[in-house]
Design an enzyme around this catalytic site. Structure first.
Site, PDB file in Angstrom:
ATOM      1  N   HIS A 253       0.816  -1.220   0.000  1.00 39.04           N
ATOM      2  CA  HIS A 253       0.000   0.000   0.000  1.00 39.04           C
ATOM      3  C   HIS A 253       0.846   1.265   0.000  1.00 39.04           C
ATOM      4  CE1 HIS A 253      -3.711   1.963  -0.488  1.00 39.04           C
ATOM      5  NE2 HIS A 253      -3.291   2.852   0.377  1.00 39.04           N
TER       6      HIS A 253
ATOM      7  N   TYR B 171       1.481   5.015  -2.631  1.00 36.94           N
ATOM      8  CA  TYR B 171       1.733   6.424  -2.317  1.00 36.94           C
ATOM      9  C   TYR B 171       3.131   6.852  -2.754  1.00 36.94           C
ATOM     10  CZ  TYR B 171      -2.669   6.030  -0.037  1.00 36.94           C
ATOM     11  OH  TYR B 171      -4.001   5.805   0.181  1.00 36.94           O
TER      12      TYR B 171
ATOM     13  N   HIS C  62     -10.047   0.545 -10.630  1.00 39.97           N
ATOM     14  CA  HIS C  62      -9.584   1.530  -9.629  1.00 39.97           C
ATOM     15  C   HIS C  62      -8.118   1.899  -9.876  1.00 39.97           C
ATOM     16  CE1 HIS C  62      -8.449   3.259  -5.754  1.00 39.97           C
ATOM     17  NE2 HIS C  62      -7.607   2.262  -5.536  1.00 39.97           N
ATOM     18  N   PHE C  63      -7.274   0.876 -10.068  1.00 41.41           N
ATOM     19  CA  PHE C  63      -5.861   1.280 -10.159  1.00 41.41           C
ATOM     20  C   PHE C  63      -5.467   1.784 -11.538  1.00 41.41           C
ATOM     21  CE2 PHE C  63      -5.039  -3.475 -10.147  1.00 41.41           C
ATOM     22  CZ  PHE C  63      -4.411  -3.603 -11.376  1.00 41.41           C
ATOM     23  N   HIS C  64      -6.326   1.554 -12.539  1.00 41.48           N
ATOM     24  CA  HIS C  64      -6.036   2.216 -13.812  1.00 41.48           C
ATOM     25  C   HIS C  64      -6.426   3.693 -13.764  1.00 41.48           C
ATOM     26  CE1 HIS C  64      -5.080  -1.749 -15.386  1.00 41.48           C
ATOM     27  NE2 HIS C  64      -4.408  -1.082 -16.308  1.00 41.48           N
TER      28      HIS C  64
ATOM     29  N   ARG D 291     -10.937 -10.400 -11.547  1.00 43.04           N
ATOM     30  CA  ARG D 291      -9.697  -9.819 -12.059  1.00 43.04           C
ATOM     31  C   ARG D 291      -8.675 -10.935 -12.193  1.00 43.04           C
ATOM     32  NH1 ARG D 291      -6.428  -6.956  -7.075  1.00 43.04           N
ATOM     33  NH2 ARG D 291      -4.907  -6.770  -8.759  1.00 43.04           N
ATOM     34  N   ARG D 292      -7.494 -10.626 -12.678  1.00 42.17           N
ATOM     35  CA  ARG D 292      -6.384 -11.571 -12.846  1.00 42.17           C
ATOM     36  C   ARG D 292      -6.849 -12.837 -13.567  1.00 42.17           C
ATOM     37  NH1 ARG D 292      -5.988 -11.081  -6.989  1.00 42.17           N
ATOM     38  NH2 ARG D 292      -4.417  -9.552  -6.374  1.00 42.17           N
TER      39      ARG D 292
HETATM   40 FE1  HAS Z   1      -6.048   1.982  -3.963  1.00 44.40          FE
HETATM   41  C1  HAS Z   1      -6.341  -1.441  -4.320  1.00 44.40           C
HETATM   42  C2  HAS Z   1      -7.970   1.891  -1.163  1.00 44.40           C
HETATM   43  C3  HAS Z   1      -5.584   5.394  -3.518  1.00 44.40           C
HETATM   44  C4  HAS Z   1      -3.519   1.942  -6.309  1.00 44.40           C
HETATM   45  N1  HAS Z   1      -5.118   0.538  -5.105  1.00 44.40           N
HETATM   46  C5  HAS Z   1      -5.400  -0.816  -5.112  1.00 44.40           C
HETATM   47  C6  HAS Z   1      -4.530  -1.486  -6.043  1.00 44.40           C
HETATM   48  C7  HAS Z   1      -3.705  -0.532  -6.568  1.00 44.40           C
HETATM   49  C8  HAS Z   1      -4.094   0.735  -5.985  1.00 44.40           C
HETATM   50  C9  HAS Z   1      -2.573  -0.752  -7.556  1.00 44.40           C
HETATM   51  O1  HAS Z   1      -8.969  -0.231   0.782  1.00 44.40           O
HETATM   52  C10 HAS Z   1      -4.572  -2.980  -6.399  1.00 44.40           C
HETATM   53  C11 HAS Z   1      -3.576  -3.788  -5.637  1.00 44.40           C
HETATM   54  C12 HAS Z   1      -3.682  -5.235  -6.079  1.00 44.40           C
HETATM   55  O2  HAS Z   1      -3.093  -5.584  -7.104  1.00 44.40           O
HETATM   56  O3  HAS Z   1      -4.391  -6.000  -5.419  1.00 44.40           O
HETATM   57  N2  HAS Z   1      -6.700   3.383  -2.642  1.00 44.40           N
HETATM   58  C13 HAS Z   1      -7.503   3.130  -1.577  1.00 44.40           C
HETATM   59  C14 HAS Z   1      -7.770   4.387  -0.875  1.00 44.40           C
HETATM   60  C15 HAS Z   1      -7.109   5.373  -1.550  1.00 44.40           C
HETATM   61  C16 HAS Z   1      -6.423   4.728  -2.647  1.00 44.40           C
HETATM   62  C17 HAS Z   1      -8.614   4.572   0.345  1.00 44.40           C
HETATM   63  N3  HAS Z   1      -4.813   3.390  -4.774  1.00 44.40           N
HETATM   64  C18 HAS Z   1      -4.778   4.726  -4.441  1.00 44.40           C
HETATM   65  C19 HAS Z   1      -3.743   5.375  -5.199  1.00 44.40           C
HETATM   66  C20 HAS Z   1      -3.164   4.404  -5.984  1.00 44.40           C
HETATM   67  C21 HAS Z   1      -3.852   3.173  -5.705  1.00 44.40           C
HETATM   68  C22 HAS Z   1      -3.400   6.840  -5.093  1.00 44.40           C
HETATM   69  C23 HAS Z   1      -2.044   4.482  -6.965  1.00 44.40           C
HETATM   70  C24 HAS Z   1      -1.384   5.568  -7.246  1.00 44.40           C
HETATM   71  N4  HAS Z   1      -6.995   0.524  -2.976  1.00 44.40           N
HETATM   72  C25 HAS Z   1      -7.696   0.684  -1.815  1.00 44.40           C
HETATM   73  C26 HAS Z   1      -8.136  -0.634  -1.321  1.00 44.40           C
HETATM   74  C27 HAS Z   1      -7.666  -1.581  -2.209  1.00 44.40           C
HETATM   75  C28 HAS Z   1      -6.954  -0.842  -3.240  1.00 44.40           C
HETATM   76  C29 HAS Z   1      -8.904  -0.936  -0.127  1.00 44.40           C
HETATM   77  C30 HAS Z   1      -7.823  -3.118  -2.116  1.00 44.40           C
HETATM   78  C31 HAS Z   1      -9.006  -3.580  -2.874  1.00 44.40           C
HETATM   79  C32 HAS Z   1      -9.084  -5.092  -2.860  1.00 44.40           C
HETATM   80  O4  HAS Z   1     -10.046  -5.608  -2.266  1.00 44.40           O
HETATM   81  O5  HAS Z   1      -8.226  -5.778  -3.426  1.00 44.40           O
HETATM   82  C33 HAS Z   1      -7.059   6.845  -1.157  1.00 44.40           C
HETATM   83  O6  HAS Z   1      -5.735   7.256  -1.005  1.00 44.40           O
HETATM   84  C34 HAS Z   1      -7.790   7.724  -2.121  1.00 44.40           C
HETATM   85  C35 HAS Z   1      -7.917   9.157  -1.591  1.00 44.40           C
HETATM   86  C36 HAS Z   1      -8.154  10.122  -2.692  1.00 44.40           C
HETATM   87  C37 HAS Z   1      -9.063  11.101  -2.691  1.00 44.40           C
HETATM   88  C38 HAS Z   1      -9.187  11.982  -3.909  1.00 44.40           C
HETATM   89  C39 HAS Z   1      -8.729  13.419  -3.665  1.00 44.40           C
HETATM   90  C40 HAS Z   1      -8.761  14.179  -4.956  1.00 44.40           C
HETATM   91  C41 HAS Z   1      -7.788  14.975  -5.429  1.00 44.40           C
HETATM   92  C42 HAS Z   1      -7.933  15.598  -6.782  1.00 44.40           C
HETATM   93  C43 HAS Z   1      -8.382  17.068  -6.710  1.00 44.40           C
HETATM   94  C44 HAS Z   1      -8.664  17.557  -8.071  1.00 44.40           C
HETATM   95  C45 HAS Z   1      -8.419  18.813  -8.506  1.00 44.40           C
HETATM   96  C46 HAS Z   1      -8.692  19.128  -9.914  1.00 44.40           C
HETATM   97  C47 HAS Z   1      -7.864  19.872  -7.669  1.00 44.40           C
HETATM   98  C48 HAS Z   1      -9.978  11.355  -1.556  1.00 44.40           C
HETATM   99  C49 HAS Z   1      -6.538  15.270  -4.674  1.00 44.40           C
HETATM  100  C50 HAS Z   1      -9.875  20.054 -10.063  1.00 44.40           C
HETATM  101  C51 HAS Z   1     -10.873  19.338 -10.845  1.00 44.40           C
HETATM  102  C52 HAS Z   1     -11.952  19.891 -11.420  1.00 44.40           C
HETATM  103  C53 HAS Z   1     -12.887  18.969 -12.140  1.00 44.40           C
HETATM  104  C54 HAS Z   1     -12.279  21.337 -11.401  1.00 44.40           C
END
Ligand code: HAS
Length: 555
Positions: free
Chosen positions: A229, A233, A380-382, A445-446
């Protein structure tokens, strides 16, 4: 006069020798993109049910190439290239020793990458990028992956040494923001990669060499996700570095708050590691209390991303209003939409809104039961790594490469880069959208294409798999475009000076408290949280270990 000084300051160049080291990393990253991207296209075609791989190549073989090269190699190499340039630009030219560490790290990682890739290509290690036991790869694959990690420690040490040198030379002053962020990312990386190093060295290598017959599967997965995890990040934080420090300069604005940026990075250091169980919520052998605790900590790690979203909106709105934007959203129109260095990362930011929401769904214990091991997670991860992170890296490459090669991004290349970003967004919306939807219908998946013995439910998934192939094909066009631009920027673009943009902090921002750079406090809390979240469950896993498993090779 001020303008001339400003201009001269803008054109502070990364030292040529440091630039060469950074470029070496970035070249490997883009080679990985080319090969890994091609495998991605082939996978989506196979899964549509209309294409069979030639010459006996296996689906899981190309899936492993794709995951390892894009998830582990493209990211790590680009990040190291970017970080070396960032440290050199903001904390000063590396010393010969620091650069030597960089080169030793680079070659160690590259020998490891080559060894692991050769084993995967020879179909001796089709174990996917998570290399889950009891699937068993050739021992050379594991040694290769261990060398990549060790190489990253050596290379990372060179960057940290520069930071320490800077702090000693400037006592009592906050370090340059970008260098500080690099060091937080490296601290997190080193602490988390200890887990995978222990797994590979003490469990997988002896087992694959036949020195021991069995492996403790639960322990190996736990050690992997202790690393896995924070790994995500480790990919995200360099993108945040670009958002916080580079993008404000590109749009002509200022960093909203230096203190807020540092706080958000420190919160990542604290909360990104003790959360690995959210990848193991369906696994037996871990009590629900410890899963619950790590889910709570996972929701804490959302906070620094929300701080980042707030900070970015504030930066954009302040700049848009300064340019005369009126009304609730009028300021948006004033942003430089024609500049690929801004637009391409912006698409990544916009994608992170649904991507992050998906992450929160995954992390919610009950909802995880619905999506776990379905292709929703792949969707999600794409969106997260393959859109938010990768588009930010592409956007950064459009100024970093010409800065390092002494060239310029021409108007035509800028236009092509904008088209590239839009093509990517379009292809990814189709592919990742289809993955999310069909994941909710239970598609795994996989997995290779299968009708699952003519099952009705599996037949419902096929149209979505065809949509994934359409999206994947469009994405591959996006890869060809980015590679064309990168080749142009390295060898063919006109010679000239390109800025390495570093923004100043807004004059309205509060002074940065030095406590944010007090490593003793932050590292102590970080280690305390890790011990709290992992000690009891690990003891329980080892004391009450289930029978070990022999290795399996299904390919
Ligand atoms: Fe995830 C599975 C939970 C973030 C990557 N994640 C994965 C896997 C990958 C991955 C590769 O809890 C698969 C692993 C595998 O092969 O099994 N993930 C989260 C959570 C977050 C999260 C809570 N993941 C990421 C990020 C990744 C990533 C970042 C890669 C870079 N993820 C999980 C969980 C799994 C998981 C479970 C396991 C699922 C399972 O059952 O297998 C958080 O960090 C997300 C927080 C993000 C936000 C968004 C904030 C928004 C922002 C943009 C602002 C936009 C602006 C633009 C300013 C709350 C900062 C303005 C826009 C306008 C339209 C005006």
């Amino acid at each position: 006069m001020t303008t001339i000084t400003e201009k001269a300051k803008d054109l502070v160049k990364v030292d040529k020798r440091d630039g060469k080291l950074a470029l070496a990393h970035i070249y490997v990253a883009f080679i990985a993109l080319a090969i890994g991207g091609l495998c991605g296209l082939l996978q989506t075609l196979v899964r549509s049910g209309t294409f069979t791989l030639p010459w006996g190549i296996g689906y899981y073989q190309i899936l492993t190439v794709h995951g390892v090269l894009l998830g582990l190699i493209l990211t790590t190499y680009f990040i190291f290239g970017f970080q070396i340039a960032a440290v050199s630009r903001t904390a000063g030219t590396l010393t010969n020793i620091q650069r030597l560490f960089g080169w030793i790290g680079f070659w160690t990682m590259t020998i490891g990458t080559t060894a692991a890739s050769v084993m995967v290509l020879l179909n001796e290690a089709s174990v996917l990028y998570t290399f889950y036991a009891p699937l068993q790869a050739h021992w050379i694959f594991y040694v290769g992956m261990a060398l990549v990690v060790v190489g990253s420690w050596i290379g990372g040490a060179g960057q940290i040494m520069k930071y320490i040198e800077w702090r000693k030379a400037n006592p009592g002053q906050p370090s340059p923001l970008l260098t500080f962020m690099v060091v937080v990312n490296l601290a997190m990386w080193i602490i988390c990669s200890l887990g995978v190093a222990v797994e590979v060295v003490f469990q997988l290598i002896p087992w694959s060499l036949g020195w021991v017959d069995e492996v403790d599967v639960l322990l190996s997965r736990t050690l992997f996700w202790y690393f896995g995890h924070p790994l995500v990040y480790f990919w995200l934080l360099p993108a945040y570095m670009v958002w916080y420090v580079i993008i404000p300069k590109i749009i002509g604005g200022k960093i909203f708050s230096d203190a807020l940026a540092r706080l958000s990075f420190m919160l990542f250091l604290l909360f990104s590691i003790p959360v690995g169980f959210h990848h193991q919520l369906t696994e037996p052998g871990i009590s629900s209390f410890w899963k619950f605790l790590q889910v709570v900590l996972t929701l804490m790690v959302v906070i620094p991303s929300l701080l980042t979203a707030f900070s970015m909106f504030a930066t954009f709105e302040l700049r848009g209003r300064a340019l005369g934007g009126k009304g609730i959203f009028g300021w948006l129109k004033k942003l430089p939409w024609g500049d690929a260095r801004f637009l391409v990362p912006f698409i990544g930011m916009a994608a992170f809104i649904p991507a992050g929401a998906g992450g929160i769904i995954n992390a919610s214990h009950q909802m995880n039961q619905v999506v776990h091991n379905t292709i929703w997670v792949t969707g999600h991860f794409h969106l997260t790594v393959a859109t938010t992170v990768v588009l930010t890296f592409f956007g950064a490459a459009y100024w970093l490469l010409p800065h390092l090669t002494g060239r310029v991004l021409t108007k035509q290349m800028n236009r092509l880069a904008i088209i590239q970003g839009i093509v990517w967004a379009f292809g990814m919306s189709i592919m990742s959208g289809a993955m999310h939807i069909v994941g909710l219908f239970g598609a795994p998946r996989r997995s290779d294409f299968s009708t699952y013995g003519g099952s009705e439910q599996a037949a419902e998934w096929i149209p979505y798999q065809i949509a994934q192939a359409v999206g994947g094909t469009i994405l591959f066009i996006g890869i060809i475009l980015v590679l064309y631009i990168v080749i142009n920027l390295i060898w063919f673009a006109p010679k000239g000076e390109t800025e390495f943009p570093i923004s100043e902090v807004s004059e309205h921002a509060e002074k940065t408290p030095m406590v944010l750079e007090n490593w003793k406090i932050w590292l102590t809390i970080c280690i305390a949280l890790i011990l709290f979240a992992y000690t009891v469950p690990l003891i329980d896993m080892i004391q009450n270990a289930p029978p070990g498993s022999k290795g399996y090779k299904f390919w």
